[in-house]
Design an enzyme around this catalytic site. Structure first.
Site, mmCIF file in Angstrom:
data_model
loop_
_atom_site.group_PDB
_atom_site.id
_atom_site.type_symbol
_atom_site.label_atom_id
_atom_site.label_comp_id
_atom_site.label_asym_id
_atom_site.label_seq_id
_atom_site.Cartn_x
_atom_site.Cartn_y
_atom_site.Cartn_z
ATOM 1 N N ASP A 109 1.816 -4.241 -2.792
ATOM 2 C CA ASP A 109 2.719 -3.863 -1.331
ATOM 3 C C ASP A 109 3.984 -3.830 -2.573
ATOM 4 O OD1 ASP A 109 4.211 -2.475 0.976
ATOM 5 O OD2 ASP A 109 4.403 -5.165 1.719
ATOM 6 N N TYR A 111 8.637 -2.238 -1.722
ATOM 7 C CA TYR A 111 10.062 -2.584 -1.512
ATOM 8 C C TYR A 111 10.942 -1.368 -1.547
ATOM 9 C CZ TYR A 111 12.651 -5.897 0.044
ATOM 10 O OH TYR A 111 14.437 -7.373 1.128
ATOM 11 N N HIS A 116 16.892 -0.906 3.189
ATOM 12 C CA HIS A 116 15.454 -1.192 4.163
ATOM 13 C C HIS A 116 15.997 -3.272 3.186
ATOM 14 C CE1 HIS A 116 12.466 -4.124 5.599
ATOM 15 N NE2 HIS A 116 11.801 -4.847 4.025
ATOM 16 N N GLU A 182 6.021 -3.561 10.113
ATOM 17 C CA GLU A 182 6.691 -2.935 8.999
ATOM 18 C C GLU A 182 6.142 -1.187 9.151
ATOM 19 O OE1 GLU A 182 6.747 -4.810 5.379
ATOM 20 O OE2 GLU A 182 8.950 -6.326 6.284
ATOM 21 N N GLU A 184 5.270 1.562 7.072
ATOM 22 C CA GLU A 184 5.216 2.460 5.862
ATOM 23 C C GLU A 184 3.886 3.155 5.269
ATOM 24 O OE1 GLU A 184 3.941 -0.882 3.222
ATOM 25 O OE2 GLU A 184 5.680 -2.845 4.333
ATOM 26 N N ASP A 216 2.565 -2.814 7.430
ATOM 27 C CA ASP A 216 2.178 -4.425 6.958
ATOM 28 C C ASP A 216 3.046 -5.480 8.034
ATOM 29 O OD1 ASP A 216 2.176 -6.387 5.241
ATOM 30 O OD2 ASP A 216 4.510 -5.898 4.385
ATOM 31 N N LYS A 236 2.167 -13.028 5.826
ATOM 32 C CA LYS A 236 1.997 -11.664 5.440
ATOM 33 C C LYS A 236 0.275 -11.315 5.114
ATOM 34 C CE LYS A 236 6.162 -9.333 3.931
ATOM 35 N NZ LYS A 236 7.077 -7.851 5.015
ATOM 36 N N THR A 332 8.626 -0.918 3.584
ATOM 37 C CA THR A 332 9.273 -0.365 5.075
ATOM 38 C C THR A 332 10.247 1.016 4.201
ATOM 39 O OG1 THR A 332 9.007 -3.314 5.330
ATOM 40 C CG2 THR A 332 9.787 -1.417 6.656
HETATM 41 CA CA CA Z 1 5.962 -4.207 3.659
#
Ligand code: CA
Length: 399
Positions: A109, A111, A116, A182, A184, A216, A236, A332
């Site tokens: 994942d 970022y 965000h 989240e 995504e 997520d 998570k 996100t």
């Molecule tokens: Ca995430």
């Protein structure tokens, strides 16, 4: 769902007690690809018929783009003007079950949305230094948990764990009080690279089979207490969800837009000749147990600072080997406007500004019985490519 023949998504379905197999979708119908394969429709492409009768897309994806795109082109022609002999492949949505389409080996994942990362930095750390010094130099990410990725429609229980209320001296054990989503997108890796051989940024798109919508799910209070110094862990790992259809990257070609300019300039291995993003509308709807519904966010896939090719180039620069079926989630996706933020943490600013619903109730974070749906679509002129949706309901914590 309403997929045009410009989309041709790939997924996995079953009908009654039948075995899972590959499918595509057009309009309000699901089309059984194992039926078409057994009719000999793909024989000229030199693809073994059993590939279409597997419980996951992985073997199909591993055939490579030349073959999977040939299947897609053939389906586009065939499904525009279907002949009577293929009608046995057609099912209505209500007749079938859709399943997790890809068996994910490894899930990462990222970022990659600046807004965000900024918002979370302000709330979790320090408003004056919201972006950490590395953020504009590399697409930051973490290795996630693949076994708890489930398909849209799967309910899940509110997770429990250690949280530390602001006024407490020590942590307590509790169901999360700050359950969040989240918004995504996830890239499905379609080609592997050998260990020790990084993928070049300008070649990285050849390694992407397609995209899914991705949620997520996050427990913010567990996250706030546990994340220092190694990042997200139990906040998570309890559940993540994906939409049932994988949209091939080729379907998004008409929706390319220029990627945002990056300043400072990135290191050479992250510099693409012509960096682009995809213009895909994203919409989040919250529905309460009583049926009150509200669109709580409208965002877009193009709002990412880092591109998918940059994520892949960075992920593999050490020589890390990606494998067919790996999932790389975007992080996100928050736009600049507050109504385009991709999580409740941001939309309610840490719970300070609750969202008012039509039935008079409000939400800071998700409650038991809430259903969260993410939809996606790209549109331009008369062309529309749909992503369908990823929609899941929160159940109460297990006793
Ligand atoms: Ca995430």
């Amino acid at each position: 769902m309403n997929f045009s023949t410009d989309t041709i998504p790939f997924g996995i379905f079953s009908f009654g007690e039948s075995k899972k197999c590959l499918a595509t979708a057009v309009d309000d119908k699901v089309i059984d690809l194992s039926f078409l394969a057994n009719e000999g429709l793909f024989d000229d492409l030199d693809i073994p018929r059993p590939v279409f009768s597997k419980p996951y897309l992985n073997d199909f994806i591993a055939l490579g783009k030349q073959k999977t795109n040939a299947v897609r082109d053939l389906l586009r022609k065939l499904l525009k003007n279907p002949t009577p002999d293929i009608m046995g492949a057609y099912f209505y949505y209500r007749q079938v079950d859709l399943h997790l389409p890809v068996k994910t080996g490894d899930y990462t994942d990222f970022y990659s949305s600046e807004q965000h990362a900024y918002n979370v930095g302000v709330m979790f750390r320090d408003p004056d230094n919201a972006l950490l010094p590395n953020w504009k130099h590399m697409p930051v990410g973490y290795h996630g948990r693949a076994s708890s990725i489930f398909v849209s429609g799967t309910p899940f229980h509110r997770p429990k764990g250690q949280i530390k209320p602001a006024d407490a001296d020590a942590p307590v054990f509790s169901p999360t009080r700050r359950l969040d989503f989240e918004l995504e997108m996830a890239a499905v890796i379609g080609r592997s690279n050998p260990l020790g051989s990084p993928i070049l940024v300008n070649e990285a798109e050849d390694y992407v089979f397609g995209f899914q919508l991705f949620n997520d799910w996050s427990a913010r209070d567990i996250q706030a207490w546990e994340y220092v110094p190694l990042g997200p862990f139990l906040a998570k790992n309890f559940f993540s969800s994906v939409s049932p259809w994988v949209i091939p990257i080729e379907a998004l070609e008409p929706f390319r837009v220029k990627a945002p300019k990056q300043d400072p300039q990135v290191l050479p291995y992250l510099r693409a000749t012509d960096p682009t993003q995809f213009d895909v509308n994203l919409e989040v709807t919250l529905t309460t147990a009583a049926g009150t519904e509200k669109v709580i966010s409208r965002s877009n896939f193009k709002h990412l600072y880092w591109t998918v090719p940059q994520q892949i180039a960075h992920h593999t620069i050490t020589g890390c080997n990606l494998q067919v079926g790996d999932l790389l989630a975007s992080g996100t996706i928050s736009g600049r406007e507050p109504d385009s933020f991709g999580s409740l943490l941001e939309l309610t600013w840490g719970g300070k500004n609750p969202i008012l619903l039509e039935d008079g109730t409000e939400r800071r974070f998700l409650e038991d019985g809430d259903t969260l749906s993410i939809r996606g679509w790209a549109e331009k002129g008369g062309l529309r490519v749909d992503f369908g949706e990823v929609k899941n309901t929160v159940l109460g914590a297990k006793l």
